[in-house]
Design a protein around this motif. Structure first.
Motif, PDB file in Angstrom:
ATOM      1  N   MET A 274     -44.277 -37.365 108.982  1.00 36.13           N
ATOM      2  CA  MET A 274     -45.396 -37.152 108.073  1.00 36.13           C
ATOM      3  C   MET A 274     -46.571 -36.425 108.717  1.00 36.13           C
ATOM      4  O   MET A 274     -47.228 -35.620 108.056  1.00 36.13           O
ATOM      5  N   LEU A 275     -46.831 -36.715 109.977  1.00 33.17           N
ATOM      6  CA  LEU A 275     -48.050 -36.194 110.589  1.00 33.17           C
ATOM      7  C   LEU A 275     -47.838 -34.969 111.468  1.00 33.17           C
ATOM      8  O   LEU A 275     -48.812 -34.291 111.794  1.00 33.17           O
ATOM      9  N   VAL A 276     -46.592 -34.688 111.842  1.00 31.93           N
ATOM     10  CA  VAL A 276     -46.339 -33.546 112.738  1.00 31.93           C
ATOM     11  C   VAL A 276     -45.434 -32.514 112.068  1.00 31.93           C
ATOM     12  O   VAL A 276     -45.861 -31.408 111.720  1.00 31.93           O
ATOM     13  N   LEU A 277     -44.173 -32.868 111.849  1.00 26.17           N
ATOM     14  CA  LEU A 277     -43.202 -31.874 111.377  1.00 26.17           C
ATOM     15  C   LEU A 277     -43.432 -31.485 109.920  1.00 26.17           C
ATOM     16  O   LEU A 277     -43.294 -30.314 109.553  1.00 26.17           O
TER      17      LEU A 277
ATOM     18  N   GLY B 175     -37.509 -27.157 104.637  1.00 26.34           N
ATOM     19  CA  GLY B 175     -37.793 -27.706 105.964  1.00 26.34           C
ATOM     20  C   GLY B 175     -36.714 -28.592 106.543  1.00 26.34           C
ATOM     21  O   GLY B 175     -36.876 -29.115 107.646  1.00 26.34           O
ATOM     22  N   GLN B 176     -35.581 -28.798 105.831  1.00 26.72           N
ATOM     23  CA  GLN B 176     -34.597 -29.765 106.298  1.00 26.72           C
ATOM     24  C   GLN B 176     -34.018 -29.404 107.661  1.00 26.72           C
ATOM     25  O   GLN B 176     -33.936 -30.237 108.563  1.00 26.72           O
ATOM     26  N   VAL B 177     -33.576 -28.153 107.814  1.00 27.23           N
ATOM     27  CA  VAL B 177     -32.883 -27.772 109.047  1.00 27.23           C
ATOM     28  C   VAL B 177     -33.829 -27.834 110.238  1.00 27.23           C
ATOM     29  O   VAL B 177     -33.492 -28.378 111.296  1.00 27.23           O
ATOM     30  N   LEU B 178     -35.022 -27.268 110.065  1.00 30.36           N
ATOM     31  CA  LEU B 178     -35.992 -27.280 111.167  1.00 30.36           C
ATOM     32  C   LEU B 178     -36.370 -28.702 111.559  1.00 30.36           C
ATOM     33  O   LEU B 178     -36.390 -29.055 112.737  1.00 30.36           O
ATOM     34  N   ALA B 179     -36.666 -29.532 110.559  1.00 31.54           N
ATOM     35  CA  ALA B 179     -37.053 -30.906 110.855  1.00 31.54           C
ATOM     36  C   ALA B 179     -35.892 -31.681 111.459  1.00 31.54           C
ATOM     37  O   ALA B 179     -36.099 -32.569 112.290  1.00 31.54           O
ATOM     38  N   GLY B 180     -34.662 -31.341 111.059  1.00 27.69           N
ATOM     39  CA  GLY B 180     -33.502 -31.996 111.643  1.00 27.69           C
ATOM     40  C   GLY B 180     -33.365 -31.699 113.124  1.00 27.69           C
ATOM     41  O   GLY B 180     -33.103 -32.588 113.941  1.00 27.69           O
ATOM     42  N   ILE B 181     -33.556 -30.436 113.478  1.00 23.71           N
ATOM     43  CA  ILE B 181     -33.458 -30.047 114.896  1.00 23.71           C
ATOM     44  C   ILE B 181     -34.540 -30.745 115.712  1.00 23.71           C
ATOM     45  O   ILE B 181     -34.264 -31.369 116.742  1.00 23.71           O
ATOM     46  N   LEU B 182     -35.789 -30.634 115.252  1.00 25.01           N
ATOM     47  CA  LEU B 182     -36.890 -31.213 116.012  1.00 25.01           C
ATOM     48  C   LEU B 182     -36.840 -32.740 115.988  1.00 25.01           C
ATOM     49  O   LEU B 182     -37.174 -33.400 116.974  1.00 25.01           O
ATOM     50  N   GLY B 183     -36.382 -33.306 114.866  1.00 17.60           N
ATOM     51  CA  GLY B 183     -36.263 -34.755 114.789  1.00 17.60           C
ATOM     52  C   GLY B 183     -35.224 -35.301 115.746  1.00 17.60           C
ATOM     53  O   GLY B 183     -35.398 -36.373 116.338  1.00 17.60           O
ATOM     54  N   SER B 184     -34.132 -34.567 115.943  1.00 14.78           N
ATOM     55  CA  SER B 184     -33.093 -35.020 116.871  1.00 14.78           C
ATOM     56  C   SER B 184     -33.600 -35.004 118.311  1.00 14.78           C
ATOM     57  O   SER B 184     -33.119 -35.773 119.153  1.00 14.78           O
ATOM     58  N   VAL B 185     -34.549 -34.111 118.596  1.00 13.98           N
ATOM     59  CA  VAL B 185     -35.160 -34.113 119.935  1.00 13.98           C
ATOM     60  C   VAL B 185     -35.939 -35.413 120.142  1.00 13.98           C
ATOM     61  O   VAL B 185     -35.868 -36.045 121.202  1.00 13.98           O
ATOM     62  N   VAL B 186     -36.671 -35.828 119.100  1.00 13.86           N
ATOM     63  CA  VAL B 186     -37.465 -37.058 119.196  1.00 13.86           C
ATOM     64  C   VAL B 186     -36.570 -38.276 119.374  1.00 13.86           C
ATOM     65  O   VAL B 186     -36.887 -39.200 120.146  1.00 13.86           O
TER      66      VAL B 186
ATOM     67  N   ILE C 271     -36.402 -38.783 109.730  1.00 13.43           N
ATOM     68  CA  ILE C 271     -37.530 -37.907 110.051  1.00 13.43           C
ATOM     69  C   ILE C 271     -37.471 -36.634 109.219  1.00 13.43           C
ATOM     70  O   ILE C 271     -38.464 -36.214 108.606  1.00 13.43           O
ATOM     71  N   GLN C 272     -36.282 -35.999 109.170  1.00 11.35           N
ATOM     72  CA  GLN C 272     -36.193 -34.739 108.429  1.00 11.35           C
ATOM     73  C   GLN C 272     -36.363 -34.971 106.937  1.00 11.35           C
ATOM     74  O   GLN C 272     -36.882 -34.115 106.235  1.00 11.35           O
TER      75      GLN C 272
END
Length: 602
Positions: free
Chosen positions: A35-38, A59-70, A85-86
């Motif tokens: 909610m606050l970053v991605l 935003g699903q794909v981008l948030a999925g990639i970055l969320g998996s890093v978290v 997250i995504q």
């Protein structure tokens, strides 16, 4: 948000300092990142793209990639956290993209509306649409098992990035596709030749995921619509020089609706038969529901009912919208939530702006003349089509991963809550910072229109609303023609491919297989797939079809794994991994270009 029993989930944390899966700290971490970053990051980019170009990247794909890093530190369990997250981030970003509606209000000269009323109206619509989208997921995701290319791409990325074994076996294909998509995305924006041929790595990647039996019908449909262009001009449905899709998208929506009538009738008939069978109701609890909150259909129906009533009440009391128009708009949400969902599931294209325009045409056909009332009623359908499509696509990811259905719905709702606020904030921010965004471009000549801010989506909305004072009956005729063609085509397809004798014949020889392929993909293609050609330019259909043909060819000639060799999951084929990587890379390029463009005008 209730917590999962911590003891019911295996502890796969790589580092002990991370919050335990199922704890409130774990959910707080996921929600804060989404909610606050991605979410805001994707939402600012989406709003900028809508204001400057006229379309936005989900935003699903981008948030999925970055969320998996978290969530990497959670091991294999991290895929569920990254999925939540995504889901949240995509909800925030998708709602922020709706800021184009506020620009349309300004262009139409609508009197200023209190911000709290706009936020409340958008929030009610979003909450209603999330529930309706979830109601349809058992049909679209589980029974029809539509591909949802971006949803599959996210699922593959999350599985690979959170599982060392899968990552080792898929890394070259996944990251190779991402690198190619990133390079293609930048090149298409900077190299005139590639821009001229409308190179789209994400469209090609979606074709790689769905295969030739979906890709070829798209180019067949596009070619037919293109060939009919001169005829449309001769009968006055198009003006000389206008693109064929200006009228073809109406027929295309009708194709989907006609085919959906057949499929939904069969699905509901079978469901009624199962309800009469007492034993059929005694089914095993899905794996995703064994831990965590259980999904409840009665609670979901109550959710939809409450937020539907709230949406209608806001429209009537805040904006003096006639009750009949609001009820019609809500009724159309149920239609477009499944029509657009099918389109998204098959082709990765959610024609939300087409849903807006068709709603305006339907309102005009029953006598609406006031463009302001048309805008506020069609807004219900536009926002709902976007939110419901996001819910269905996110749920397709969750279904493949086995993520808890009820939890995923709660994370989407949390994202919508913030997204409704930020949609109004970001619209006011952009339009205050750049006064040119307040100017009605439909009243400008080509020389007067600002090159930096074309706002093509807003232009389309306002143009359709202006037509309320001069309705065109042939546009409604185009929709009904599409419905008739889609209905007849899908009936024939059900009769042919449901016949046991035909299925035996199609498997009897290579020649029979080839004939079946031609009939399926060219002569009697699925209306769902062929409709894609009516929404986009011919070159876009060609990229989609090219990906499908190459995918089917590779999967046909590729050697089968030898006995004893490990295989990837069935939906993680080499072509789907590369295709998902292309979608992800193209989305990363769009994000980077959007941020660069935003910084250049600050």
């Amino acid at each position: 948000m209730s917590s999962i029993s911590v003891s019911s989930v295996p502890d796969t944390r790589r580092w002990a300092w991370l919050p335990r899966v199922g704890s409130w700290r774990y959910y707080a971490l996921l929600g804060a990142i989404g909610m606050l970053v991605l979410g805001p990051l994707g939402g600012i980019t989406a709003a900028f793209m809508n204001f400057s170009i006229g379309f936005f990247v989900g935003g699903q794909v981008l948030a999925g990639i970055l969320g998996s890093v978290v969530t990497y530190g959670y091991g294999s369990e991290g895929k569920h956290g990254a999925n939540y997250i995504q889901t949240t981030a995509a909800s925030v970003a998708g709602m922020m993209a709706m800021s184009t509606l506020i620009q349309a209000m300004t262009w139409m000269g609508m009197p200023p509306v209190p911000n709290w009323q706009l936020v409340t109206y958008m929030l009610c619509i979003g909450m209603m649409a999330a529930g309706i989208g979830m109601l349809y997921t058992p049909i679209l995701v589980e029974r029809m098992q539509l591909t949802f290319p971006s949803g599959l791409a996210v699922a593959n990325i999350l599985r690979a990035l959170t599982d060392p074994v899968l990552l080792k076996r898929s890394v070259s294909r996944l990251f190779g596709g991402m690198g190619a998509g990133l390079a293609a995305g930048f090149s298409a924006a900077k190299i005139p030749l590639l821009e001229a041929i409308e190179l789209s790595a994400s469209t090609f990647g979606a074709g790689l995921i769905v295969g030739a039996r979906v890709g070829i019908p798209a180019i067949v449909g596009g070619a037919v619509f293109w060939a009919l262009g001169p005829y449309f001009i001769s009968i006055g449905w198009l003006k000389a020089g206008e693109p064929f899709r200006k009228i073809a998208f109406l027929i295309a929506l009708g194709l989907i609706l006609g085919a959906a009538i057949v499929d939904l009738t069969l699905i509901f008939w079978r469901a009624a038969r199962r309800l009469r069978d007492v034993n059929a109701a005694q089914t095993e609890v899905p794996e995703e529901q064994r831990t965590g909150p259980r999904a409840s259909t009665p609670r979901l129906l109550a959710w939809v009912a409450v937020w539907t009533a709230a949406t209608v009440a806001c429209g009537v009391n805040f904006f003096h919208e006639p009750l009949g128009y609001m009820l019609l708009a809500v009724g159309l949400v149920y239609v477009f939530a499944i029509v657009n969902g099918i389109s998204l599931g098959l082709t990765d294209s959610n024609p939300i702006s087409s849903a807006f325009v068709v709603t305006v045409l339907i309102l005009a056909s029953i006598g609406l003349k006031d463009p302001m009332l048309g805008l506020l009623a069609a807004m219900v359908v536009f926002v709902s089509s976007s939110v419901a499509g996001d819910m269905q696509q996110d749920r397709s990811t969750g279904w493949r991963l086995g993520s808890n259905r009820a939890l995923q719905f709660r994370f989407q709702v949390a994202g919508l809550l913030l997204g409704a606020v930020l949609a109004v904030v970001i619209a006011k921010l952009f339009m205050s910072a750049y006064p040119v965004l307040n100017l009605d471009q439909t009243a400008m000549s080509a020389e007067q229109a600002p090159a930096q801010w074309t706002s093509a989506m807003t232009y389309k909305f306002v143009g359709a609303l202006r037509s309320l004072t001069d309705p065109k009956p042939y546009q409604t005729d185009a929709i009904w023609i599409g419905v008739a063609i889609g209905l007849v085509t899908e009936l024939l397809r059900k009769l042919i491919w449901g016949h046991a004798g035909y299925k035996r014949w199609a498997r009897s020889s290579k020649g029979a297989f080839a004939a079946d392929f031609v009939l399926d993909a060219v002569l009697l293609p699925s209306p769902y797939a062929s409709s894609f050609g009516g929404f986009v330019n011919l070159s876009t259909s060609a990229w989609f079809a090219g990906g499908g043909v190459i995918s089917s060819f590779i999967n046909t000639v590729a050697p089968k794994p030898k006995a004893g060799e490990d295989e990837l999951p069935s939906d993680m084929s080499s072509t789907s991994l590369v295709g998902g990587g292309l979608i992800a890379g193209d989305a990363l390029a769009a994000l980077a270009l959007g941020i660069i463009g935003l910084l250049s005008v600050l």
